[in-house]
Design a protein around this motif. Sequence first.
Motif, PDB file in Angstrom:
ATOM      1  N   ALA A  55       0.822  -1.218   0.000  1.00 40.10           N
ATOM      2  CA  ALA A  55       0.000   0.000   0.000  1.00 40.10           C
ATOM      3  C   ALA A  55       0.854   1.265   0.000  1.00 40.10           C
ATOM      4  O   ALA A  55       0.325   2.377  -0.102  1.00 40.10           O
ATOM      5  CB  ALA A  55      -0.917   0.001   1.219  1.00 40.10           C
ATOM      6  N   GLY A  56       2.170   1.098   0.108  1.00 37.74           N
ATOM      7  CA  GLY A  56       3.065   2.257   0.117  1.00 37.74           C
ATOM      8  C   GLY A  56       4.440   1.834   0.573  1.00 37.74           C
ATOM      9  O   GLY A  56       4.705   0.651   0.810  1.00 37.74           O
ATOM     10  N   TYR A  57       5.327   2.828   0.688  1.00 38.20           N
ATOM     11  CA  TYR A  57       6.658   2.539   1.218  1.00 38.20           C
ATOM     12  C   TYR A  57       7.145   3.733   2.019  1.00 38.20           C
ATOM     13  O   TYR A  57       6.662   4.858   1.853  1.00 38.20           O
ATOM     14  CB  TYR A  57       7.653   2.174   0.115  1.00 38.20           C
ATOM     15  CG  TYR A  57       7.894   3.242  -0.923  1.00 38.20           C
ATOM     16  CD1 TYR A  57       8.899   4.200  -0.757  1.00 38.20           C
ATOM     17  CD2 TYR A  57       7.128   3.288  -2.092  1.00 38.20           C
ATOM     18  CE1 TYR A  57       9.133   5.162  -1.721  1.00 38.20           C
ATOM     19  CE2 TYR A  57       7.359   4.254  -3.065  1.00 38.20           C
ATOM     20  CZ  TYR A  57       8.352   5.193  -2.871  1.00 38.20           C
ATOM     21  OH  TYR A  57       8.584   6.157  -3.818  1.00 38.20           O
TER      22      TYR A  57
ATOM     23  N   SER B  24      -3.757   8.323   1.049  1.00 32.91           N
ATOM     24  CA  SER B  24      -3.606   7.008   1.654  1.00 32.91           C
ATOM     25  C   SER B  24      -4.754   6.101   1.210  1.00 32.91           C
ATOM     26  O   SER B  24      -5.908   6.527   1.185  1.00 32.91           O
ATOM     27  CB  SER B  24      -3.618   7.134   3.181  1.00 32.91           C
ATOM     28  OG  SER B  24      -3.865   5.872   3.775  1.00 32.91           O
ATOM     29  N   PRO B  25      -4.463   4.817   0.862  1.00 30.32           N
ATOM     30  CA  PRO B  25      -5.536   3.920   0.424  1.00 30.32           C
ATOM     31  C   PRO B  25      -6.383   3.385   1.594  1.00 30.32           C
ATOM     32  O   PRO B  25      -7.382   2.705   1.375  1.00 30.32           O
ATOM     33  CB  PRO B  25      -4.785   2.785  -0.272  1.00 30.32           C
ATOM     34  CG  PRO B  25      -3.443   2.771   0.359  1.00 30.32           C
ATOM     35  CD  PRO B  25      -3.133   4.178   0.750  1.00 30.32           C
ATOM     36  N   PHE B  26      -5.958   3.678   2.840  1.00 30.16           N
ATOM     37  CA  PHE B  26      -6.693   3.205   4.010  1.00 30.16           C
ATOM     38  C   PHE B  26      -7.748   4.227   4.438  1.00 30.16           C
ATOM     39  O   PHE B  26      -7.573   5.439   4.246  1.00 30.16           O
ATOM     40  CB  PHE B  26      -5.733   2.954   5.180  1.00 30.16           C
ATOM     41  CG  PHE B  26      -4.666   1.937   4.884  1.00 30.16           C
ATOM     42  CD1 PHE B  26      -4.969   0.581   4.863  1.00 30.16           C
ATOM     43  CD2 PHE B  26      -3.354   2.327   4.609  1.00 30.16           C
ATOM     44  CE1 PHE B  26      -3.989  -0.364   4.583  1.00 30.16           C
ATOM     45  CE2 PHE B  26      -2.378   1.394   4.337  1.00 30.16           C
ATOM     46  CZ  PHE B  26      -2.694   0.042   4.315  1.00 30.16           C
ATOM     47  N   ARG B  27      -8.817   3.731   5.071  1.00 30.88           N
ATOM     48  CA  ARG B  27      -9.850   4.641   5.577  1.00 30.88           C
ATOM     49  C   ARG B  27      -9.238   5.563   6.638  1.00 30.88           C
ATOM     50  O   ARG B  27      -9.484   6.764   6.657  1.00 30.88           O
ATOM     51  CB  ARG B  27     -11.013   3.847   6.185  1.00 30.88           C
ATOM     52  CG  ARG B  27     -12.162   4.744   6.632  1.00 30.88           C
ATOM     53  CD  ARG B  27     -13.233   3.968   7.372  1.00 30.88           C
ATOM     54  NE  ARG B  27     -13.956   3.065   6.498  1.00 30.88           N
ATOM     55  CZ  ARG B  27     -14.915   2.247   6.919  1.00 30.88           C
ATOM     56  NH1 ARG B  27     -15.244   2.198   8.202  1.00 30.88           N
ATOM     57  NH2 ARG B  27     -15.551   1.466   6.069  1.00 30.88           N
ATOM     58  N   GLU B  28      -8.408   4.970   7.519  1.00 29.95           N
ATOM     59  CA  GLU B  28      -7.672   5.759   8.516  1.00 29.95           C
ATOM     60  C   GLU B  28      -6.181   5.551   8.273  1.00 29.95           C
ATOM     61  O   GLU B  28      -5.722   4.414   8.164  1.00 29.95           O
ATOM     62  CB  GLU B  28      -8.024   5.310   9.936  1.00 29.95           C
ATOM     63  CG  GLU B  28      -9.453   5.622  10.339  1.00 29.95           C
ATOM     64  CD  GLU B  28      -9.730   5.177  11.768  1.00 29.95           C
ATOM     65  OE1 GLU B  28      -8.770   4.980  12.538  1.00 29.95           O
ATOM     66  OE2 GLU B  28     -10.909   5.029  12.096  1.00 29.95           O
ATOM     67  N   THR B  29      -5.426   6.637   8.196  1.00 28.73           N
ATOM     68  CA  THR B  29      -3.992   6.519   7.936  1.00 28.73           C
ATOM     69  C   THR B  29      -3.298   5.840   9.111  1.00 28.73           C
ATOM     70  O   THR B  29      -3.425   6.296  10.256  1.00 28.73           O
ATOM     71  CB  THR B  29      -3.360   7.907   7.688  1.00 28.73           C
ATOM     72  OG1 THR B  29      -4.021   8.512   6.589  1.00 28.73           O
ATOM     73  CG2 THR B  29      -1.872   7.789   7.383  1.00 28.73           C
ATOM     74  N   PRO B  30      -2.580   4.731   8.875  1.00 28.60           N
ATOM     75  CA  PRO B  30      -1.937   4.019   9.988  1.00 28.60           C
ATOM     76  C   PRO B  30      -0.736   4.784  10.540  1.00 28.60           C
ATOM     77  O   PRO B  30      -0.123   5.600   9.838  1.00 28.60           O
ATOM     78  CB  PRO B  30      -1.492   2.707   9.336  1.00 28.60           C
ATOM     79  CG  PRO B  30      -1.340   3.013   7.889  1.00 28.60           C
ATOM     80  CD  PRO B  30      -2.365   4.073   7.581  1.00 28.60           C
ATOM     81  N   ASP B  31      -0.416   4.499  11.777  1.00 28.84           N
ATOM     82  CA  ASP B  31       0.760   5.112  12.409  1.00 28.84           C
ATOM     83  C   ASP B  31       1.974   4.237  12.109  1.00 28.84           C
ATOM     84  O   ASP B  31       2.346   3.359  12.878  1.00 28.84           O
ATOM     85  CB  ASP B  31       0.538   5.246  13.920  1.00 28.84           C
ATOM     86  CG  ASP B  31       1.713   5.959  14.601  1.00 28.84           C
ATOM     87  OD1 ASP B  31       2.645   6.385  13.881  1.00 28.84           O
ATOM     88  OD2 ASP B  31       1.705   6.068  15.842  1.00 28.84           O
TER      89      ASP B  31
ATOM     90  N   LYS C 238      -1.307   3.055  -5.070  1.00 28.76           N
ATOM     91  CA  LYS C 238      -2.588   2.394  -5.330  1.00 28.76           C
ATOM     92  C   LYS C 238      -2.416   0.909  -4.983  1.00 28.76           C
ATOM     93  O   LYS C 238      -1.409   0.304  -5.372  1.00 28.76           O
ATOM     94  CB  LYS C 238      -2.981   2.545  -6.803  1.00 28.76           C
ATOM     95  CG  LYS C 238      -3.276   3.984  -7.203  1.00 28.76           C
ATOM     96  CD  LYS C 238      -3.512   4.081  -8.704  1.00 28.76           C
ATOM     97  CE  LYS C 238      -3.633   5.541  -9.133  1.00 28.76           C
ATOM     98  NZ  LYS C 238      -3.702   5.685 -10.596  1.00 28.76           N
ATOM     99  N   PRO C 239      -3.354   0.315  -4.263  1.00 31.98           N
ATOM    100  CA  PRO C 239      -3.173  -1.059  -3.759  1.00 31.98           C
ATOM    101  C   PRO C 239      -3.356  -2.118  -4.842  1.00 31.98           C
ATOM    102  O   PRO C 239      -4.355  -2.830  -4.889  1.00 31.98           O
ATOM    103  CB  PRO C 239      -4.245  -1.169  -2.672  1.00 31.98           C
ATOM    104  CG  PRO C 239      -5.315  -0.229  -3.111  1.00 31.98           C
ATOM    105  CD  PRO C 239      -4.637   0.905  -3.821  1.00 31.98           C
ATOM    106  N   GLU C 240      -2.337  -2.236  -5.735  1.00 27.29           N
ATOM    107  CA  GLU C 240      -2.443  -3.161  -6.869  1.00 27.29           C
ATOM    108  C   GLU C 240      -1.368  -4.243  -6.883  1.00 27.29           C
ATOM    109  O   GLU C 240      -1.545  -5.285  -7.513  1.00 27.29           O
ATOM    110  CB  GLU C 240      -2.390  -2.376  -8.194  1.00 27.29           C
ATOM    111  CG  GLU C 240      -3.581  -1.448  -8.382  1.00 27.29           C
ATOM    112  CD  GLU C 240      -3.510  -0.661  -9.685  1.00 27.29           C
ATOM    113  OE1 GLU C 240      -2.719  -1.056 -10.567  1.00 27.29           O
ATOM    114  OE2 GLU C 240      -4.224   0.357  -9.792  1.00 27.29           O
ATOM    115  N   LEU C 241      -0.238  -3.994  -6.197  1.00 26.64           N
ATOM    116  CA  LEU C 241       0.869  -4.956  -6.228  1.00 26.64           C
ATOM    117  C   LEU C 241       0.803  -5.886  -5.024  1.00 26.64           C
ATOM    118  O   LEU C 241       0.457  -5.473  -3.916  1.00 26.64           O
ATOM    119  CB  LEU C 241       2.219  -4.226  -6.230  1.00 26.64           C
ATOM    120  CG  LEU C 241       2.510  -3.358  -7.459  1.00 26.64           C
ATOM    121  CD1 LEU C 241       3.781  -2.555  -7.245  1.00 26.64           C
ATOM    122  CD2 LEU C 241       2.621  -4.214  -8.712  1.00 26.64           C
TER     123      LEU C 241
END
Length: 646
Positions: free
Chosen positions: A188-190, A243-250, A270-273
């Motif tokens: 979802a990111g790096y 952020s692809p999440f409903r709430e941005t994680p810490d 984008k949550p594709e990989l």
Amino acid sequence: MLATLVDGPFDDPGWEYEVKWDGYRALAYLNKGEVNLQSRNRKSFNDKFYPIYQQLTEWKINAVIDGEIVVINDKGLSDFNALQNWRSEADGELVYYAFDILWLDGKSLVHLPLTERKAVLQSIVDQNSPVQLGYSIAADGNAFFEAAQKMGLEGIIAKKSDSEYYPGIRTRDWLKIKIHKRQEVIIAGYTLNEGSSKLFSALLLAAYDKGELRYVGKVGTGFKDKQQREMMALFKPLVTEKSPFRETPDYNKPSRFRPNPPHANATWLKPELVCEISFTEITSDGVFRHPSFEGMREDKSAKEVVREVEKPTEEVVDQANDDGATIIKKPGKAKRKTLLNPKDETQVRKINGHEVKFSNLGKFYWPDEKIRKRDLINYYYQVAPFILPYLENRPLSLNRFPNGIKGKSFYQKDVTGKVPDWIETFPYTSEGDDKNFMLCNNEATLLYMANLGAIDVNPWNSRIEAPDNPDWCLLDLDPDTTNTFEQVIETARAIKSLLDTLDVPSYCKTSGSTGLHIYIPLGAKYTYDQCQLFAEWVAGQVQQQLPDFTSVERMTRNRKGRLYIDYLQNRPKATLAAPYSVRPKPGATVSMPLHWDEVKPGLQLKDFTIYNAIDRIQSEGDLFKPVLGEGIDLEDVIAKMSVGMG
């Protein structure tokens, strides 16, 4: 059909057990030579895993097979990381393990019980089939799990013996029991830590839970630098500000293992990989503990990736009694196949520790035969163990055909400043200038030469340790256009007969062009002058036996259309095509060592080509090996010559 994850092995007479292979699930749609090899998310594997695809096209059946594509390592285990990095057969042995069949000869088999489907599969698969049967036993789960654990396998699969096949459904009729905890997750990111020199510090991971994308932690170990570069190229088109999440994680949250983590900035994707991680456990809030990156999963669709939770085995099956032990068979060692894949025009391969770049691989080197540059390089990769002993420490004259056999060619002796510094060279002086010959002492150099368009390989007869002492004496039978090949054969047989009377061993090979080459081992014990005098005597004796169609005249016009027995190749710095060298001739012929009983009417040079040379070498071995041996005692031979002449 998909399996449900459970937390432990069991025994039950109504179940059978298989190895859980660490690879890519693949369905093969076969229609009498037409093949489509697909991943679970319908992505084509036809090009990516071309050896399996090519083998399946030769299997003229009408069926749909379910199985797993794996790379087998030296221990006989599937190696997911090797599969991830697989580009060609040089990267490891690909195996397609078939464990189910859904269709055969126009009939659906999905409603048959598993035992009957497997019986059908076993009836069409033998040791020569392009698929192998995955290991399976009945009613021996605990012992099978224990054996798999000892071997370092990923896990086992349990299947109900009477289960039908439900495409796309995750059922409790198929269960997976993992030895090492591993799971597919969405990237979802790096993040990138402040002050880090890496391309990224950690991946932010996600999985779907009841249709919602959930944060499941981050992974910062298990990457190699080259892998990071490749992954960044995949990330680039997917970067998003939101952020692809409903709430941005810490993602900077301290843990008891890292109470003061470095501050990191996130880049969202984008949550594709999809990738795969290993881990020790899952925390109460659903985050992976001690995760390690295992590899990308291009065969999986992100939409399918759900948070897998192990179910207690007892809930799924009743426990049964132990029934014995099992052995998992290790496959045999694979022979060398191809270095380069059939698709990419430019490829970089690591050989002998050096990065070698191969370019313009689709270029036709033999246009009439449709043989490409990649075919030439793949041939030299396969033949390298056999040809290198004849090249080691021998200066080379490069005969380069950058545009194939119908293009312009040129000889290159001096490689000073024109080759990488890891290539060994041998100095010489020409016209007052210091120059360098190339030496081909390893596989990387051989393949580098092939990439330059050096179709044939032409070494000296002596090595740099003793440049004035040839390792062999040779006679080059060079026919004129008026000669028949039967006359070449007759001349070669006459030379062998003469040498046999002197107890001198001789070895014959095709030139790959128009004639034959005969070698006599000398063991670098004599000078070129001594060698040439002996060769001249042999040539003269045979020419007297066959005066009608042979000649030892150096000048072409003086030969009057006769076959030339060339002994003058026995001189310093002269070169001749090495055994197993391809020649820049129609048909892509190869200079092939022969058994003497093959040197008879009916022998044809066109019988030995880039297509069949490897199979012949594999079956016959290196027939020329004695040429590199101890060598003859020339003084003893001369004494016998004197007796014969007297």
